[in-house]
Structures are given as C-alpha cells and as structure tokens.
Scaffold this motif. Sequence first.
Motif, PDB file in Angstrom:
ATOM      1  N   ARG A 276     -11.829  29.509  24.857  1.00  0.00           N
ATOM      2  CA  ARG A 276     -11.862  28.550  25.969  1.00  0.00           C
ATOM      3  C   ARG A 276     -11.248  29.129  27.233  1.00  0.00           C
ATOM      4  O   ARG A 276     -11.695  28.819  28.339  1.00  0.00           O
ATOM      5  CB  ARG A 276     -11.140  27.263  25.568  1.00  0.00           C
ATOM      6  CG  ARG A 276     -11.921  26.403  24.589  1.00  0.00           C
ATOM      7  CD  ARG A 276     -11.169  25.132  24.254  1.00  0.00           C
ATOM      8  NE  ARG A 276     -12.062  24.070  23.805  1.00  0.00           N
ATOM      9  CZ  ARG A 276     -11.687  22.818  23.637  1.00  0.00           C
ATOM     10  NH1 ARG A 276     -10.418  22.461  23.882  1.00  0.00           N
ATOM     11  NH2 ARG A 276     -12.551  21.905  23.241  1.00  0.00           N
TER      12      ARG A 276
ATOM     13  N   LYS B  38     -12.888  29.217  30.968  1.00  0.00           N
ATOM     14  CA  LYS B  38     -12.172  28.704  32.140  1.00  0.00           C
ATOM     15  C   LYS B  38     -12.145  29.748  33.251  1.00  0.00           C
ATOM     16  O   LYS B  38     -12.412  29.442  34.419  1.00  0.00           O
ATOM     17  CB  LYS B  38     -10.754  28.322  31.719  1.00  0.00           C
ATOM     18  CG  LYS B  38      -9.789  28.016  32.861  1.00  0.00           C
ATOM     19  CD  LYS B  38     -10.180  26.779  33.619  1.00  0.00           C
ATOM     20  CE  LYS B  38      -9.132  26.423  34.658  1.00  0.00           C
ATOM     21  NZ  LYS B  38      -9.599  25.358  35.586  1.00  0.00           N
ATOM     22  N   ASN B  39     -11.840  30.986  32.901  1.00  0.00           N
ATOM     23  CA  ASN B  39     -11.782  32.055  33.903  1.00  0.00           C
ATOM     24  C   ASN B  39     -13.150  32.344  34.516  1.00  0.00           C
ATOM     25  O   ASN B  39     -13.256  32.613  35.719  1.00  0.00           O
ATOM     26  CB  ASN B  39     -11.207  33.329  33.276  1.00  0.00           C
ATOM     27  CG  ASN B  39      -9.738  33.200  32.948  1.00  0.00           C
ATOM     28  OD1 ASN B  39      -9.011  32.455  33.599  1.00  0.00           O
ATOM     29  ND2 ASN B  39      -9.283  33.909  31.925  1.00  0.00           N
TER      30      ASN B  39
ATOM     31  N   ASP C 198     -14.114  29.474  36.841  1.00  0.00           N
ATOM     32  CA  ASP C 198     -13.318  29.543  38.073  1.00  0.00           C
ATOM     33  C   ASP C 198     -13.987  30.455  39.101  1.00  0.00           C
ATOM     34  O   ASP C 198     -13.841  30.251  40.307  1.00  0.00           O
ATOM     35  CB  ASP C 198     -11.907  30.044  37.770  1.00  0.00           C
ATOM     36  CG  ASP C 198     -11.015  28.949  37.194  1.00  0.00           C
ATOM     37  OD1 ASP C 198     -11.412  27.760  37.247  1.00  0.00           O
ATOM     38  OD2 ASP C 198      -9.923  29.278  36.694  1.00  0.00           O
TER      39      ASP C 198
ATOM     40  N   HIS D 160     -10.254  21.477  29.434  1.00  0.00           N
ATOM     41  CA  HIS D 160      -9.913  22.859  29.105  1.00  0.00           C
ATOM     42  C   HIS D 160     -10.635  23.904  29.949  1.00  0.00           C
ATOM     43  O   HIS D 160     -10.046  24.954  30.246  1.00  0.00           O
ATOM     44  CB  HIS D 160     -10.183  23.138  27.629  1.00  0.00           C
ATOM     45  CG  HIS D 160      -9.113  22.629  26.717  1.00  0.00           C
ATOM     46  ND1 HIS D 160      -9.091  21.329  26.247  1.00  0.00           N
ATOM     47  CD2 HIS D 160      -7.991  23.222  26.232  1.00  0.00           C
ATOM     48  CE1 HIS D 160      -8.026  21.160  25.482  1.00  0.00           C
ATOM     49  NE2 HIS D 160      -7.342  22.279  25.459  1.00  0.00           N
ATOM     50  N   TYR D 161     -11.911  23.663  30.328  1.00  0.00           N
ATOM     51  CA  TYR D 161     -12.552  24.745  31.075  1.00  0.00           C
ATOM     52  C   TYR D 161     -13.585  24.305  32.112  1.00  0.00           C
ATOM     53  O   TYR D 161     -13.884  25.069  33.029  1.00  0.00           O
ATOM     54  CB  TYR D 161     -13.179  25.786  30.128  1.00  0.00           C
ATOM     55  CG  TYR D 161     -14.114  25.249  29.066  1.00  0.00           C
ATOM     56  CD1 TYR D 161     -15.431  24.920  29.352  1.00  0.00           C
ATOM     57  CD2 TYR D 161     -13.685  25.124  27.753  1.00  0.00           C
ATOM     58  CE1 TYR D 161     -16.289  24.472  28.366  1.00  0.00           C
ATOM     59  CE2 TYR D 161     -14.528  24.669  26.754  1.00  0.00           C
ATOM     60  CZ  TYR D 161     -15.835  24.347  27.062  1.00  0.00           C
ATOM     61  OH  TYR D 161     -16.691  23.897  26.085  1.00  0.00           O
TER      62      TYR D 161
ATOM     63  N   HIS E 112     -14.913  22.148  35.428  1.00  0.00           N
ATOM     64  CA  HIS E 112     -14.248  21.591  36.606  1.00  0.00           C
ATOM     65  C   HIS E 112     -14.165  20.075  36.464  1.00  0.00           C
ATOM     66  O   HIS E 112     -15.065  19.431  35.909  1.00  0.00           O
ATOM     67  CB  HIS E 112     -15.026  21.949  37.883  1.00  0.00           C
ATOM     68  CG  HIS E 112     -14.270  21.663  39.135  1.00  0.00           C
ATOM     69  ND1 HIS E 112     -14.360  20.460  39.797  1.00  0.00           N
ATOM     70  CD2 HIS E 112     -13.395  22.418  39.846  1.00  0.00           C
ATOM     71  CE1 HIS E 112     -13.582  20.488  40.871  1.00  0.00           C
ATOM     72  NE2 HIS E 112     -12.980  21.666  40.922  1.00  0.00           N
TER      73      HIS E 112
END
Length: 383
Positions: free
Chosen positions: A170, A174-175, A178, A240-241, A243
């Motif tokens: 996860r 997320k990264n 982003d 968690h990931y 937006h």
Amino acid sequence: MSMSERKTIDLEQGWDFMQKGIMKLKNILEGLPEPQFSSEDYMMLYTTIYNMCTQKPPHDYSQQLYDKYKEAFEEYILSTVLPSLREKHDEFMLRELVKRWANHKIMVRWLSRFFHYLDRYFIARRSLPPLNEVGLTCFRDLVYKELNGKVRDAVISLIDQEREGEQIDRALLKNVLDIFVEIGMGQMDHYENDFEASMLKDTSAYYSRKASNWILEDSCPDYMLKAEECLKREKDRVAHYLHSSSEPKLLEKVQHELLSVYANQLLEKEHSGCHALLRDDKVEDLSRMFRLFSKIPRGLDPVSSIFKQHVTAEGMALVKLAEDAASNKKVFLPWFFLGFSYFWFLGILSHVIQKMSCLQYILQGSEKLFIQRNVWVYNFNEF
C-alpha cells in the motif's frame, strides 16, 4: 573586487564548471561513490552563476543559463531516467518510478539553489516560469506523459488484486498516486483524468461482476453483509493510498453496482428479503438494510413501501383478532394484542431507524394503519 576588475567568464568556460557540479549531483543520485556537497562547493557554483549573470553585455548569460538549466534535466532524463524505467514492468516499474521521482525532486532542489540568482532577478523581470516549475515540467513532459498509462494500469491491477484478498504494498501505491497529484503542481487534473476516471470505471466493472453472482447465490442478509464490508474496504483504500477527493465518487460507484442496480431483486427475495426480515423480527439485518439503502438516492423508497405493507397487514390482522374477541365479549384481548403490537413496532423502529428523523419518511402516507373499528385508533402522528 568590483565588477570592472572582475575577470570575465565566457559561457563555455563557466558552463564547463557548472557541469562538473551537475555531474557530481547525478552521481550522488545514482548511488555512485561521490562525496556530498560542501558549503564551499555550493558557494563556488552559486557564485559562478551570479558572476555570469551580472557581467556587462554581451557577457550577461542569464538567458543562456536559464535554457541550459532546463537542458540539464532533459539530458539526464533522456540518457538515464527513461531507459531505467522502460526496461521495467508492473510493480518493478512502479518502484523505479517512485525512486526516480524522488531523485528528480532532489535534483530540482539542488539545481534551483545553484541557479538561485536567476530566480531572484532575471526570471522575475521577464515573467518566466520559476526554476522549480521548469524542473518539474521536464519530468512531466518527458517521463509522465510517456508512462502514465502503464502506471495507471499497473496501479489498478494491484487494487483489484487487493480486492480479491491478496496482500499488496500500500505504501508503494500511495507514493505512486502522490506523483499523479504532485505532477499537477497544485491542480488535480492529472490525478482525476489520467488515473481516477479509469479507476472508477474499473471499480464499476469489478463490482458489477461481483453483484451479478452474489444476487443469485446469497440470501438478502448475506448479500448486505458483503456490500457493507465492500464499502468499508473501499473507505480503507482511500485512507491508505487514494486521494481523499476520490472517496465520495468511489463509494457512489460501489453503492450503485451493489445496491441501486439490484435493489428490488434483493429486497424482494422470497425467503430472506425485507418481508421475511420483518416477519422474523431480524432487527440487526433490518438495521443494516436501513444503513445501506439510506445512502443511495431514493434508496428507502422500496424499503418504505414494503415496511408499510407489512405493518398494514400485521395491524389489520390484529384488529381483526381484537374485533373477534370483542364480539365474543373477551374485552381484555383487544388491548392485549394491540398493546403487544404497539411495543413490538416501537422496538423495530428504535433499532432499525435508530430514532432518526426518517420516521415520518418511512411512514409517509400511512397516517392511520390501524383503522378505527370501534376498538382503537392508532395515529402515527401521535408518536
């Protein structure tokens, strides 16, 4: 030393010195053995740019240095970054992308410091894009535009794997996501158009397939349990990931496919639908039904209709019993049966509707369900 006494630096000489500093930065980013920048290194590079920008014409190289700043990023991306990304696929590509984006931001930060004099004077006077924006735009135009489709598909594939119960990274997702946000430099267009739209489309298709099987295989309570768990897990994904702006859109897709599409079929299941739950006093299942269907547009309409039908039928049956008892001169029976119905009904309402203002909505149009039969008048507006 005054400007008149300062030795003039020509463009080629000055840029050769700057390129050594840029190469040192590249080596550090690539993990090659290279000492970190000292304060002296930084001052020498900054001073070189300063001197080349403050020389008298025709030796003021501000515009040329502004162009070469951009070229430094383009050269590094084309020679090193893109080849490293093109040779990797799926999750390995995502990991490399996260690494390359992080390195690119470091490179932007350091080169912006070296070229800072351009930002303070030349760029401000010419109303040009600032150095930070130029650096990020290079990554967007050369890396993001080429790879965002593959990246999007890889992320959606991992999301679907997680929906099927597999463990995924996860933090990696997320990264990656982003990047979709950050590449917009304050705007959400890239996240929404290049990722979110496809993710929502895939979500609809995924839950449409699931619902078409569950509606045939599961009882109404089991189906609602699955729907509630799916909604909980999608909220968890946002936390968690994804937006945060994706949450209402994502939940709407899930609710539509699992609840709106099959509302009537689910509620009218012969042995486990709303009628059966009311008949068997399944308070917990009825509460879940209310929670789920209250979240979709006009979702309580069919629930309300079935609820009113059930209460009307039960009430009329009790009134009939009361009338029969009265005709047989068993006076206590009408009060007993109707009193029992009253408390049973209040119990269902308090659990299912949980003292919410929806009471009048649920009972809309049913002011007098227990019609006066010379026994008792029961008016819901007196509640």
